[in-house]
Design an enzyme around this catalytic site. Structure first.
Site, mmCIF file in Angstrom:
data_model
loop_
_atom_site.group_PDB
_atom_site.id
_atom_site.type_symbol
_atom_site.label_atom_id
_atom_site.label_comp_id
_atom_site.label_asym_id
_atom_site.label_seq_id
_atom_site.Cartn_x
_atom_site.Cartn_y
_atom_site.Cartn_z
ATOM 1 N N HIS A 24 -4.046 3.204 -3.442
ATOM 2 C CA HIS A 24 -4.321 2.647 -2.151
ATOM 3 C C HIS A 24 -3.547 1.419 -1.927
ATOM 4 O O HIS A 24 -2.797 1.342 -1.051
ATOM 5 C CB HIS A 24 -5.552 2.545 -1.653
ATOM 6 C CG HIS A 24 -5.907 1.685 -0.481
ATOM 7 N ND1 HIS A 24 -5.829 2.072 0.891
ATOM 8 C CD2 HIS A 24 -6.153 0.197 -0.219
ATOM 9 C CE1 HIS A 24 -5.823 1.366 1.564
ATOM 10 N NE2 HIS A 24 -6.096 0.234 0.934
ATOM 11 N N HIS B 94 0.741 -1.089 -0.020
ATOM 12 C CA HIS B 94 0.096 0.189 -0.004
ATOM 13 C C HIS B 94 0.833 1.391 -0.136
ATOM 14 O O HIS B 94 1.212 1.765 0.930
ATOM 15 C CB HIS B 94 -1.064 -0.071 1.182
ATOM 16 C CG HIS B 94 -1.821 -1.253 1.536
ATOM 17 N ND1 HIS B 94 -1.487 -2.472 1.811
ATOM 18 C CD2 HIS B 94 -3.169 -1.463 1.026
ATOM 19 C CE1 HIS B 94 -2.119 -3.181 1.775
ATOM 20 N NE2 HIS B 94 -3.439 -2.626 1.480
ATOM 21 N N HIS C 34 -1.854 -0.868 7.322
ATOM 22 C CA HIS C 34 -1.631 -1.072 5.813
ATOM 23 C C HIS C 34 -0.601 -0.049 5.288
ATOM 24 O O HIS C 34 0.145 -0.555 4.206
ATOM 25 C CB HIS C 34 -2.932 -0.929 4.860
ATOM 26 C CG HIS C 34 -3.522 0.188 4.901
ATOM 27 N ND1 HIS C 34 -4.611 0.295 5.952
ATOM 28 C CD2 HIS C 34 -3.622 1.370 4.413
ATOM 29 C CE1 HIS C 34 -5.184 1.575 5.668
ATOM 30 N NE2 HIS C 34 -4.475 2.332 4.803
#
Length: 671
Positions: free
Chosen positions: A275, A39, A80
């Site tokens: 993302h 990410h 993440h």
């Protein structure tokens, strides 16, 4: 209706001019690209936020000693974004070499996909399930507050640090954020500072279609100090907000930082596409040009490294604290020794004697009580002498019986917040100096299950007191009657589930949970009164998780009966009935299957001889017991939901009786 992943949300200043922040961006996009997984967007978007906290002298930490007791705690709740944290640790001087960043997300590297405590130096907690890192930070701040009140003296603030947490939209969408942030406001955790990465993007696209909360108003209603929104890409603005937050004396602080996810990426900044996937070689090249970063992958110029290096100032800060602590020790030697013992995770030197005295006392005055009452008796015997024990209940203190005489300042009313309680307890345990335990009904362990799992994954000493553990609770009915919960919890790796049958077994369960430093424990306790089944002489055997409680009379055993908790009495009654029929059987009590499974094979075979038919009885879903009784054995349990009725009627209705155990033994012997 799903948003298009190319929809853009651009916030904050557009430029990327800070070399320190750009070093974080570069390492994040390079590591994700090398792993072909990860990410990059959040690390790139939070780079200036991290620079303001980590590179400007705000965060008090020592890379040479990640376990310094009075360090500031930093939690990356949006786990993440792990490459942001790994880049920070590497550049600051922790024992995380560049080769580990190059091995991001690879087997046995120190840079796993999400941060893991005790894997990477400097990582304070394992994050990934959104909202729980924020909850852990609340627990850390709670621990700091309580230890400061307990140990600080005039002129000696030996416990005086902040807990910082980065979080995103996902953390705030999770319901647990409401539970824990409400409590943080009530508790006035002024040393808790949360920086909200307000980028307006989640996996499905711009969040406006599903997340329109007025977050500043929400946190103000909780009793937090709220700063912003500010430009999250302005290092000075973030630094000024941090300085203002540190000045708070009675409230936690939320700093709302407006940012652009993937900041610096010409094509993907502000989109959901940045993302959770690598940028790709072409976009990385464009990004390097856009942010003015001409260096090769994983290359950090010496002048930038020097700006990040925190080793010298970190060592100086810890050295100064050690000097203050030495003066504190000279004036308050007992308090200093207790603080060091507790931060090391060690129990009081007389703990074994306390346990033995309690068990002896219970044996001298045996009493038939519910095991939840047995638990309270154990707490009354141990907790006053184990000051690190910090109890609580999710609005069920009078039912869980988690309080004890003199516990007024060591027992927390969490309200109806089972999940929040469990995750906060994880944070308390991670901080050190306290051993948290908390109570609720066993059926409500479903609410807190993921936090229990996180404690097991992190190998932290957290104790869950789960009462009303079966149909034996009676009239409240199937919504409250646990059927599958004990077996399901037993399947969780590294969680010890104790289901004791009387007060002495309960005392051993508590002692085992407190002694264990590499994982959590759950105590499943009855509402109904249980008869006395054991004596103090059996304490060592009980501590092995499973043991022979009653040997067969009248000859070698022809079968083994296994019982736990409230059903152990049924096994003993069945043994007597079978003896009257000339069938000698052994009764084994197995209060903790995982502890029994850790015993050597010879001991296990001695308790449960191979080739001898076995029948287990427990008022729970029966399938779990097949690992012990096999297909040829039998289980008396309940494979459906319960009913609303008195406990005695329910046991008879569902066939969980001594007579049913006898019939199952006869079936096995006849097969």
């Amino acid at each position: 209706m799903a948003s298009n992943s190319s929809d853009k949300v651009l916030r904050g200043s557009p430029g990327c001019t800070d070399a320190r922040a750009n070093a974080l961006r570069a390492l994040a996009m390079d590591a994700v690209q090398a792993a072909n997984s990860g990410h990059p967007g959040a690390p790139m978007g939070m780079a200036e936020m991290a620079t303001a906290l980590w590179a400007c002298g705000v965060l008090r930490h020592n890379p040479a000693n990640p376990h310094w007791a009075d360090r500031d705690r930093f939690v990356l709740s949006n786990g993440h974004a792990s490459m942001l944290l790994y880049a920070l640790l590497h550049l600051s001087g922790y024992a995380l070499p560049m080769d580990e960043l190059k091995r991001f997300r690879q087997l046995h590297s120190k840079t796993p996909g999400h941060p893991e405590v005790d894997v990477t130096p400097g990582v304070e907690t394992t994050t990934g399930p959104l909202g729980q890192g924020l909850s852990n930070a609340v627990g850390m701040a709670l621990a700091e507050q309580r230890l400061a009140r307990e140990f600080n003296r005039p002129g000696y603030d030996i416990v005086n640090h902040h807990s910082y947490v980065f979080l995103g939209d996902g953390c705030l969408m999770e319901g647990i954020s409401h539970e824990v942030c409400s409590l943080a406001g009530v508790w006035g955790l002024n040393k808790l500072i949360a920086l909200y990465d307000d980028n307006g993007i989640s996996i499905d696209g711009p969040v406006d279609g599903w997340f329109r909360d007025d977050t500043p108003a929400r946190f103000a209603a909780y009793g937090w100090k709220v700063i912003g929104p500010i430009d999250g890409h302005d290092v000075r603005a973030v630094g000024s907000a941090l300085e203002e937050a540190q000045a708070s004396t009675d409230k936690p602080t939320l700093i709302v930082c407006r940012t652009t996810i993937g900041q610096g990426s010409p094509s993907r900044a502000g989109t959901a596409k940045v993302h959770g996937e690598p940028l790709g070689a072409e976009e990385i090249a464009k990004t390097r040009t856009a942010i003015g970063w001409p260096h090769a992958p994983f290359e950090i110029p010496a002048e930038v490294r020097a700006m990040w290096d925190a080793t010298e100032v970190g060592q100086a800060r810890e050295t100064g604290w050690k000097a203050r602590f030495a003066a504190y020790r000279a004036e308050y030697p007992a308090e200093a020794a207790d603080f060091e013992r507790r931060m090391a995770g060690e129990l009081p030197a007389n703990f074994d004697a306390l346990v033995q005295a309690a068990i002896t006392g219970f044996g001298d005055k045996p009493e038939a009580v519910a095991s939840r009452k047995s638990s309270q008796k154990v707490l009354a015997a141990l907790a006053p002498q184990v000051p690190e024990m910090l109890g609580g209940s999710a609005d069920l203190t009078g039912s869980n019986l988690t309080d004890f005489p003199g516990c007024e300042h060591r027992h927390i009313s969490y309200g109806v917040r089972e999940f929040g309680m469990a995750a906060i307890m994880n944070g308390v345990a991670l901080h050190g100096g306290l051993i948290p335990y908390g109570g609720t009904f066993l059926t409500f362990s479903d609410y807190s299950r993921n936090a229990i799992r996180m404690a097991a994954l992190m190998k932290k000493r957290v104790i869950h007191v789960f009462t009303h553990d079966s149909i034996g609770l009676g009239e409240d009915g199937p919504t409250h009657q646990s059927v599958e919960h004990v077996p399901a919890l037993r399947l969780m790796p590294n969680l010890d589930v104790w289901r004791p049958a009387d007060t002495i077994e309960t005392a051993v369960a508590w002692a085992s949970a407190l002694r264990r430093t590499d994982g959590p424990a759950a105590l499943a306790l009855s509402r109904q009164v249980l008869p006395v089944a054991t004596t103090p002489a059996l304490a060592d055997a009980i501590a092995r998780g499973g043991y022979v409680l009653s040997e067969a009379a009248g000859g070698a055993p022809r079968a083994v009966l296994i019982g736990t908790g409230s059903e152990l009495q049924l096994a003993l009654k069945a043994q007597a009935l079978l003896a009257g029929q000339g069938v000698p059987v052994r009764v084994v009590s197995m209060p903790c299957t995982s502890v029994f499974d850790r015993q050597d094979g010879a001991y296990q075979d001695a308790v449960l001889p191979r080739g001898l038919p076995a029948v287990a009885v427990e008022a729970a879903q029966p399938d779990f017991w097949r690992k012990y009784v096999g297909r040829e054995g039998g289980v008396v349990g309940i494979a459906s939901y319960g009913e609303s009725a008195p406990a005695a009627a329910l046991y008879k209705h569902f066939g969980i009786t001594a007579e049913a155990v006898v019939a199952e033994v006869q079936r096995c012997l006849a097969a």
